[in-house]
Design a protein around this motif. Structure first.
Motif, PDB file in Angstrom:
ATOM      1  N   PRO A 535       0.815  -1.215   0.000  1.00  0.00           N
ATOM      2  CA  PRO A 535       0.000   0.000   0.000  1.00  0.00           C
ATOM      3  C   PRO A 535       0.847   1.264   0.000  1.00  0.00           C
ATOM      4  O   PRO A 535       1.955   1.291   0.544  1.00  0.00           O
ATOM      5  N   GLU A 536       0.310   2.312  -0.604  1.00  0.00           N
ATOM      6  CA  GLU A 536       0.936   3.627  -0.591  1.00  0.00           C
ATOM      7  C   GLU A 536      -0.059   4.613   0.005  1.00  0.00           C
ATOM      8  O   GLU A 536      -1.279   4.436  -0.094  1.00  0.00           O
ATOM      9  N   TRP A 537       0.503   5.699   0.598  1.00  0.00           N
ATOM     10  CA  TRP A 537      -0.334   6.603   1.374  1.00  0.00           C
ATOM     11  C   TRP A 537      -0.075   8.046   0.980  1.00  0.00           C
ATOM     12  O   TRP A 537       1.039   8.421   0.614  1.00  0.00           O
ATOM     13  N   GLU A 538      -1.093   8.842   1.127  1.00  0.00           N
ATOM     14  CA  GLU A 538      -0.974  10.286   0.935  1.00  0.00           C
ATOM     15  C   GLU A 538      -1.554  10.980   2.160  1.00  0.00           C
ATOM     16  O   GLU A 538      -2.683  10.704   2.561  1.00  0.00           O
ATOM     17  N   ARG A 539      -0.746  11.858   2.744  1.00  0.00           N
ATOM     18  CA  ARG A 539      -1.256  12.584   3.918  1.00  0.00           C
ATOM     19  C   ARG A 539      -2.139  13.729   3.445  1.00  0.00           C
ATOM     20  O   ARG A 539      -1.727  14.543   2.625  1.00  0.00           O
ATOM     21  N   ILE A 540      -3.364  13.811   3.984  1.00  0.00           N
ATOM     22  CA  ILE A 540      -4.308  14.839   3.533  1.00  0.00           C
ATOM     23  C   ILE A 540      -4.758  15.741   4.673  1.00  0.00           C
ATOM     24  O   ILE A 540      -5.653  16.563   4.495  1.00  0.00           O
ATOM     25  N   GLY A 541      -4.143  15.609   5.834  1.00  0.00           N
ATOM     26  CA  GLY A 541      -4.467  16.463   6.975  1.00  0.00           C
ATOM     27  C   GLY A 541      -3.598  16.088   8.146  1.00  0.00           C
ATOM     28  O   GLY A 541      -2.821  15.121   8.096  1.00  0.00           O
ATOM     29  N   GLU A 542      -3.699  16.844   9.232  1.00  0.00           N
ATOM     30  CA  GLU A 542      -2.876  16.559  10.408  1.00  0.00           C
ATOM     31  C   GLU A 542      -3.118  15.141  10.917  1.00  0.00           C
ATOM     32  O   GLU A 542      -2.203  14.462  11.385  1.00  0.00           O
ATOM     33  N   ARG A 543      -4.379  14.665  10.821  1.00  0.00           N
ATOM     34  CA  ARG A 543      -4.727  13.358  11.363  1.00  0.00           C
ATOM     35  C   ARG A 543      -5.449  12.488  10.348  1.00  0.00           C
ATOM     36  O   ARG A 543      -6.263  11.647  10.707  1.00  0.00           O
ATOM     37  N   GLU A 544      -5.143  12.674   9.065  1.00  0.00           N
ATOM     38  CA  GLU A 544      -5.790  11.899   8.017  1.00  0.00           C
ATOM     39  C   GLU A 544      -4.788  11.461   6.965  1.00  0.00           C
ATOM     40  O   GLU A 544      -3.937  12.248   6.546  1.00  0.00           O
ATOM     41  N   TRP A 545      -4.909  10.210   6.560  1.00  0.00           N
ATOM     42  CA  TRP A 545      -4.108   9.667   5.475  1.00  0.00           C
ATOM     43  C   TRP A 545      -5.048   8.992   4.482  1.00  0.00           C
ATOM     44  O   TRP A 545      -6.028   8.341   4.892  1.00  0.00           O
ATOM     45  N   LEU A 546      -4.761   9.130   3.206  1.00  0.00           N
ATOM     46  CA  LEU A 546      -5.562   8.514   2.155  1.00  0.00           C
ATOM     47  C   LEU A 546      -4.814   7.316   1.595  1.00  0.00           C
ATOM     48  O   LEU A 546      -3.626   7.412   1.271  1.00  0.00           O
ATOM     49  N   LEU A 547      -5.503   6.186   1.525  1.00  0.00           N
ATOM     50  CA  LEU A 547      -4.934   5.020   0.862  1.00  0.00           C
ATOM     51  C   LEU A 547      -4.986   5.266  -0.644  1.00  0.00           C
ATOM     52  O   LEU A 547      -6.071   5.393  -1.217  1.00  0.00           O
ATOM     53  N   LYS A 548      -3.826   5.384  -1.254  1.00  0.00           N
ATOM     54  CA  LYS A 548      -3.777   5.706  -2.680  1.00  0.00           C
ATOM     55  C   LYS A 548      -4.497   4.631  -3.501  1.00  0.00           C
ATOM     56  O   LYS A 548      -4.429   3.440  -3.190  1.00  0.00           O
ATOM     57  N   GLY A 549      -5.169   5.105  -4.547  1.00  0.00           N
ATOM     58  CA  GLY A 549      -5.930   4.197  -5.387  1.00  0.00           C
ATOM     59  C   GLY A 549      -7.316   3.911  -4.856  1.00  0.00           C
ATOM     60  O   GLY A 549      -8.013   3.033  -5.377  1.00  0.00           O
TER      61      GLY A 549
END
Length: 577
Positions: A535-549
């Motif tokens: 899995p790869e991740w993108e940080r989208i906030g102080e306490r949020e990460w998005l699972l790419k794809g």
């Protein structure tokens, strides 16, 4: 820039039985800085104050806190002791005065029996009575050490000498065979279910050792050499117990291990530390849930968690680090605090029980089992939070340790004075810690800043200039003569990582967990999801990460007393993938 070699986590070391040895030291062991010299601000301070506020509500008023044995469920001294202990420690951690604590203390003698302890005078050993009076001993010892009230010291002595001391011979025959215990029973509050060999036995298997820990605390305060006999009989009986075979209560087990460490400090005997390490390893492998809470009993995976035990596990992990300097204990404590203690503290400041995700309940999701265990866990949570304040900084000689990053002001005693620090940090959500020296001690000081295995690309500077530091036992060590006005800045990254699960018996071999720094991540998506192999991740906030794809957001199980973590809100979070 400082690059760290890969270091196995605490869970990995314990799972394979390879705790690394740290070179023996002749120097003094680190000691936590007194409450009076620590002033925190931020989330932990808020938690302590909210817990204390909860403990000043009507349920815990002096006229309500003393219970009959029937009201207590046959746990004399338990509610009273836990309440006094929590208020005593919360008060010191928050630098505030409890409204009702002095009146509760004033009323204690009126609720003792004619022999000076809590509950009925039994002709046999009553396991739950010993446990409840153990909490009274713990509470009164902490209150005495704080206030030096000689009347309280007398009560400590009467409980220890008149309840525990006469039962020394019975302690040697405490039933520890699985055949002597009723298996598979027990609710959130235990009950007496059997009589064996002059013992009245509880569903909270092993809770007599909660009494033992209180007795050891009493010995530390009183210095009464007569108490060593029952203490050592109980300690040795505990070491004879097959924890998983008898399905011991994890809370009682961890409390007993804290007793081992307290006795080790009093006697200087290293063997008690070694035995505590062995049993903590068993607990991590067989008694810890995947978000570092606990199964209420060993080998019973379809039960619930209990903040009383979670607090014990946190305190024990820190104390094992203090005794051994092994960094995996520090890391384990950090993860217990953020993912277990902080998840079980409810919006009202109290503490409740969660479920145990895994195969036994067919559930990958973390959820609420009981919104609040107001009869025990709310009070124990007070000790856990206060301990987190107390454990923020340690010192010994000219060395100071900061194993856990929290914002606040600290007066750290060193061999040539006091080092006054103001600390600002965005940890655990960001890798930034800034320390400003407000007043410097004479001579050099070795400043140890935590460098857990989940950080990378660490940058350390002094007054804006990059400096080199030694990586030693999980800490970056900066050795220098500090001056007032110095600013030390530590910055680092905490990439998202995927880890194996802890409990082999209750987990599918394919399940994984997701972390960012010490924070366990999960998703509140209605349907369970699976992770790709890499899995790869993108940080989208102080306490949020998005699972790419995907559109799946991951957030920490950590929360600051969120109202949705309660019964009837449909809250749950997938933590196994």
């Amino acid at each position: 820039m400082i690059t760290f070699a890969v270091r196995l986590s605490m869970a990995t070391f314990l799972a394979i039985g390879l705790c690394p040895s740290v070179q023996a030291r002749k120097r003094e062991l680190p000691k936590p800085v007194p409450y009076s010299q620590v002033t925190l601000d931020g989330a932990l301070s808020t938690r302590v104050k909210q817990n204390m506020k909860r403990l000043e509500e009507e349920k815990y008023w002096p006229q309500n806190v003393f219970l009959t044995e029937e009201q207590s469920g046959d746990w004399p001294g338990d509610t009273e002791g836990r309440t006094i202990l929590a208020l005593t420690l919360d008060a010191q951690a928050s630098h505030s005065t409890p409204r009702y604590l002095e009146e509760i203390i004033r009323r204690v003698p009126a609720h003792l029996n004619e022999k000076g302890y809590m509950g009925t005078i039994h002709p046999v050993a009553h396991e739950q009575q010993l446990s409840g009076n153990g909490w009274m001993l713990r509470a009164l010892c902490e209150y005495y050490l704080w206030k030096k009230d000689e009347g309280v010291r007398q009560v400590i002595s009467s409980i220890a000498r008149n309840l525990f001391l006469p039962l020394s011979e019975e302690f040697a025959s405490y039933p520890i065979s699985p055949e002597d215990r009723v298996q598979g029973q027990g609710a959130e509050s235990g009950n007496i279910v059997a009589s064996r060999d002059r013992w009245m036995l509880s569903t909270d298997v092993g809770c007599v050792f909660i009494g033992m820990e209180g007795l050891i605390h009493a010995y530390a305060v009183l210095g009464d050499e007569d108490l060593k006999k029952p203490i050592e009989i109980l300690l040795n009986r505990f070491l004879q117990m097959d924890l998983t075979g008898i399905k011991a209560q994890t809370h009682a087990t961890l409390t007993a291990c804290r007793g081992l460490l307290r006795y080790a400090q009093l006697t200087g005997e290293r063997r008690w530390v070694d035995e505590a390490e062995k049993r903590f390893s068993i607990y991590v492998q067989n008694g810890m849930t995947e978000n570092m809470e606990n199964y209420n009993w060993f080998e019973r995976f379809n039960t619930w968690t209990e903040p009383c035990a979670i607090v014990d596990s946190y305190m024990l992990a820190v104390q094992l680090w203090q005794q051994t300097q092994k960094p995996e204990y520090m890391e384990c404590a950090e993860q217990i605090y953020y993912n277990a203690i902080c998840h079980t503290q409810r919006y009202n400041g109290g503490f409740g029980c969660d479920n145990c995700p895994g195969k036994a309940i067919g559930q990958k999701r973390l959820g609420v089992h009981a919104p609040e265990a107001h009869w025990c866990c709310t009070m124990r949570g007070g000790e856990g939070l206060s301990s987190a304040v107390h454990y923020t900084c340690f010192s010994a000689g000219r060395e100071v340790w900061m194993p856990f990053f929290r914002s606040g002001q600290f007066s750290l005693p060193v061999s040539k004075g006091v080092l006054h620090l103001d600390v600002r940090t965005s940890y655990p959500f960001e890798g930034r810690v800034e320390l400003t020296v407000k007043e410097a001690a004479a001579g050099k000081v070795s400043l140890h800043l935590a460098a857990p295995s989940w950080i990378s690309d660490a940058r350390l500077s002094l007054n804006g200039e990059e400096v080199k530091a030694v990586l030693q036992d999980g800490f970056l060590v900066l050795n220098r003569r500090f001056r007032a006005g110095d600013v030390v800045l530590l910055q680092f990254d905490m990439p998202v990582r995927v880890e194996k699960t802890l409990n082999v018996a209750n987990m599918d071999a394919q399940w994984r967990r997701v972390f960012a720094g010490p924070l366990l991540l999960g998703t509140e998506e209605a349907a369970d999801i699976s992770l790709p192999q890499h899995p790869e991740w993108e940080r989208i906030g102080e306490r949020e990460w998005l699972l790419k794809g995907s559109n799946t957001k991951f957030t920490p199980v950590y929360h600051l007393m969120d109202q949705k973590v309660w019964a009837g809100t449909d809250y749950s979070k997938q933590i196994l993938f």
